[in-house]
Design a protein around this motif. Structure first.
Motif, PDB file in Angstrom:
ATOM      1  N   PHE A 212       0.814  -1.214   0.000  1.00 48.69           N
ATOM      2  CA  PHE A 212       0.000   0.000   0.000  1.00 48.69           C
ATOM      3  C   PHE A 212       0.849   1.266   0.000  1.00 48.69           C
ATOM      4  O   PHE A 212       0.443   2.286  -0.570  1.00 48.69           O
ATOM      5  CB  PHE A 212      -0.971  -0.009   1.185  1.00 48.69           C
ATOM      6  N   VAL A 213       2.022   1.239   0.612  1.00 50.79           N
ATOM      7  CA  VAL A 213       2.914   2.394   0.500  1.00 50.79           C
ATOM      8  C   VAL A 213       3.319   2.599  -0.953  1.00 50.79           C
ATOM      9  O   VAL A 213       3.308   3.728  -1.473  1.00 50.79           O
ATOM     10  CB  VAL A 213       4.156   2.209   1.399  1.00 50.79           C
ATOM     11  N   ALA A 214       3.673   1.505  -1.642  1.00 52.26           N
ATOM     12  CA  ALA A 214       4.035   1.611  -3.060  1.00 52.26           C
ATOM     13  C   ALA A 214       2.853   2.087  -3.901  1.00 52.26           C
ATOM     14  O   ALA A 214       2.997   2.946  -4.789  1.00 52.26           O
ATOM     15  CB  ALA A 214       4.540   0.256  -3.567  1.00 52.26           C
ATOM     16  N   TRP A 215       1.676   1.562  -3.621  1.00 50.66           N
ATOM     17  CA  TRP A 215       0.473   1.893  -4.400  1.00 50.66           C
ATOM     18  C   TRP A 215       0.083   3.362  -4.227  1.00 50.66           C
ATOM     19  O   TRP A 215      -0.178   4.073  -5.204  1.00 50.66           O
ATOM     20  CB  TRP A 215      -0.667   0.992  -3.959  1.00 50.66           C
ATOM     21  N   PHE A 216       0.066   3.844  -2.984  1.00 51.07           N
ATOM     22  CA  PHE A 216      -0.315   5.233  -2.737  1.00 51.07           C
ATOM     23  C   PHE A 216       0.769   6.203  -3.223  1.00 51.07           C
ATOM     24  O   PHE A 216       0.455   7.334  -3.605  1.00 51.07           O
ATOM     25  CB  PHE A 216      -0.598   5.454  -1.255  1.00 51.07           C
ATOM     26  N   THR A 217       2.031   5.778  -3.238  1.00 51.53           N
ATOM     27  CA  THR A 217       3.077   6.611  -3.828  1.00 51.53           C
ATOM     28  C   THR A 217       2.832   6.778  -5.326  1.00 51.53           C
ATOM     29  O   THR A 217       2.946   7.883  -5.867  1.00 51.53           O
ATOM     30  CB  THR A 217       4.461   5.993  -3.584  1.00 51.53           C
ATOM     31  N   GLY A 218       2.492   5.686  -5.994  1.00 49.77           N
ATOM     32  CA  GLY A 218       2.176   5.778  -7.420  1.00 49.77           C
ATOM     33  C   GLY A 218       0.958   6.642  -7.680  1.00 49.77           C
ATOM     34  O   GLY A 218       0.945   7.454  -8.613  1.00 49.77           O
ATOM     35  N   LEU A 219      -0.080   6.497  -6.856  1.00 50.86           N
ATOM     36  CA  LEU A 219      -1.288   7.301  -7.042  1.00 50.86           C
ATOM     37  C   LEU A 219      -1.014   8.783  -6.861  1.00 50.86           C
ATOM     38  O   LEU A 219      -1.648   9.629  -7.504  1.00 50.86           O
ATOM     39  CB  LEU A 219      -2.366   6.861  -6.046  1.00 50.86           C
ATOM     40  N   ARG A 220      -0.072   9.128  -5.983  1.00 52.15           N
ATOM     41  CA  ARG A 220       0.206  10.539  -5.745  1.00 52.15           C
ATOM     42  C   ARG A 220       0.903  11.175  -6.945  1.00 52.15           C
ATOM     43  O   ARG A 220       0.639  12.336  -7.264  1.00 52.15           O
ATOM     44  CB  ARG A 220       1.068  10.704  -4.493  1.00 52.15           C
ATOM     45  N   HIS A 221       1.781  10.448  -7.606  1.00 55.74           N
ATOM     46  CA  HIS A 221       2.642  11.057  -8.622  1.00 55.74           C
ATOM     47  C   HIS A 221       2.285  10.676 -10.059  1.00 55.74           C
ATOM     48  O   HIS A 221       2.790  11.299 -10.989  1.00 55.74           O
ATOM     49  CB  HIS A 221       4.100  10.668  -8.355  1.00 55.74           C
ATOM     50  N   LEU A 222       1.452   9.668 -10.259  1.00 60.30           N
ATOM     51  CA  LEU A 222       1.112   9.215 -11.602  1.00 60.30           C
ATOM     52  C   LEU A 222      -0.388   9.374 -11.833  1.00 60.30           C
ATOM     53  O   LEU A 222      -1.171   9.411 -10.884  1.00 60.30           O
ATOM     54  CB  LEU A 222       1.502   7.737 -11.785  1.00 60.30           C
ATOM     55  N   PRO A 223      -0.821   9.450 -13.099  1.00 62.32           N
ATOM     56  CA  PRO A 223      -2.256   9.508 -13.383  1.00 62.32           C
ATOM     57  C   PRO A 223      -2.967   8.259 -12.873  1.00 62.32           C
ATOM     58  O   PRO A 223      -2.396   7.160 -12.867  1.00 62.32           O
ATOM     59  CB  PRO A 223      -2.312   9.604 -14.916  1.00 62.32           C
ATOM     60  N   ALA A 224      -4.214   8.427 -12.468  1.00 66.08           N
ATOM     61  CA  ALA A 224      -4.975   7.294 -11.945  1.00 66.08           C
ATOM     62  C   ALA A 224      -5.141   6.208 -13.004  1.00 66.08           C
ATOM     63  O   ALA A 224      -5.151   5.012 -12.675  1.00 66.08           O
ATOM     64  CB  ALA A 224      -6.347   7.772 -11.463  1.00 66.08           C
ATOM     65  N   GLY A 225      -5.263   6.595 -14.269  1.00 68.43           N
ATOM     66  CA  GLY A 225      -5.378   5.601 -15.331  1.00 68.43           C
ATOM     67  C   GLY A 225      -4.139   4.735 -15.443  1.00 68.43           C
ATOM     68  O   GLY A 225      -4.228   3.511 -15.639  1.00 68.43           O
ATOM     69  N   THR A 226      -2.966   5.336 -15.313  1.00 68.98           N
ATOM     70  CA  THR A 226      -1.716   4.580 -15.364  1.00 68.98           C
ATOM     71  C   THR A 226      -1.639   3.597 -14.197  1.00 68.98           C
ATOM     72  O   THR A 226      -1.292   2.421 -14.376  1.00 68.98           O
ATOM     73  CB  THR A 226      -0.516   5.546 -15.315  1.00 68.98           C
TER      74      THR A 226
END
Length: 343
Positions: free
Chosen positions: A224-238
């Motif tokens: 979840f740390v990895a997932w929320f880091t991605g959500l913060r910096h990348l588009p939700a579609g990606t």
């Protein structure tokens, strides 16, 4: 160049989450008690949250007290219980196929909540990935439970909404801390419910304890740390399309353990899923273009005495001076050099 490398690194970090979740299917099915969904969810969320709290050593502040409660309820408490229930009522292939709709769901929810309009490539990737998951997993007649389908669909909607809501609220907050707060809140909600409904916690053997350690620390805290880091910096579609690696990991792990070879249909589905993930990759940052046809600017002062074309700067007359500076041209273009001042 640096921005592109950073995006690739963020994509790889985000991929840790669905890969860990894909392996979680096998661990949960093989080693965790099947009749204790509330305890299974509580022992997944609370230890992970407490470990992350010990690492970050930060408490919620201001609005994050109630935000942590809302996100913990959605992303951890309700979601974990629904996923556990769906896993018991449905075959893994059917449950994974339902969850493969998450990229499209996240894109549609992100549009009004965080103003991220779905790109055509993201929509194409979601459709391609969904077809690929169906080819990989729906290889035979599977028993379908209506309550299981409803639980899986509810898990899909709850998690998609909760993840995008976390993205909306994440500005200015440490990812590690906000994840810790959500997991701890979710675990605290689940603990009394599990004790009231299911009685004392299940007896745990050494394999069960090791399984809970993987589920809580790897498939939850790290994922979840990895997932929320991605959500913060990348588009939700990606991020949603990267999530398609979840069922892929489950299929590949199951095939490797069972010692079976992938069929042609499954290989075609795998290729389609990976193509869908590739369509959602972040855009590269273009290099700034340099116009080589534009004339170079002359840093030297411009004026008649230096051969420039710009306006000349005329020094004021000194007291007693009767002539204009050499090279000055007055009205009509006549030079004022050597002439007396008409005044």
């Amino acid at each position: 160049m640096e921005a592109n490398v950073r995006r690739v690194a963020l994509t790889a970090l985000t991929a840790v989450a669905p890969v860990a979740w894909g392996a979680n299917y096998f661990v949960t099915h093989e080693f965790l008690p099947a009749d204790r969904p509330l305890w299974g969810a509580a022992l997944r969320a609370l230890p992970a949250g407490l470990v992350l709290l010990a690492v970050c050593r930060r408490r919620p502040h201001a609005a994050w007290w109630w935000r942590s409660a809302v996100l913990g309820l959605l992303n951890m408490s309700v979601f974990f219980v629904l996923v556990y229930t769906a896993s018991q009522l449905l075959a893994t292939s059917v449950a994974s196929t339902v969850m493969a709709l998450s990229p499209l769901t996240m894109m549609l929810i992100a549009w009004p909540l965080v103003s991220e309009r779905p790109r055509a490539t993201h929509l194409a990737g979601a459709a391609t990935g969904l077809v690929g998951v169906c080819l990989m997993l729906l290889t035979g007649a599977e028993a379908v439970s209506v309550p299981g389908i409803l639980a899986s669909a509810a898990a899909l909607l709850v998690s998609s909404f909760g993840h995008i809501l976390a993205k909306r609220w994440s500005a200015g907050t440490d990812v590690l801390a906000s994840t810790a707060w959500q997991l701890t809140a979710g675990g605290l909600f689940l603990l009394p419910a599990a004790a009231a409904v299911e009685g004392p916690p299940p007896a745990a053997s050494t394999p069960t304890l090791l399984a809970f350690a993987y589920v809580s620390l790897i498939a939850t805290a790290l994922a979840f740390v990895a997932w929320f880091t991605g959500l913060r910096h990348l588009p939700a579609g990606t991020v949603g399309l990267i999530g398609l690696l979840n069922p892929v990991t489950g299929v590949l792990l199951g095939t490797a353990i069972a010692g079976e070879a992938l069929t042609v249909q499954q290989l075609a589905g795998l290729a389609l899923v990976l193509s869908g993930v590739t369509l959602g990759r972040p855009r590269r940052t273009p290099r700034p273009s340099v116009d080589r046809t534009a004339p170079a600017e002359d840093p030297a002062p411009s004026g008649p005495d230096r051969g420039g074309t710009g306006p000349s700067v005329v020094a004021p007359l000194r007291p007693g001076q009767r002539t204009l500076p050499r090279g000055f041209r007055g009205v009509g273009g006549r030079s004022g050099a050597g002439r007396g001042d008409p005044s």
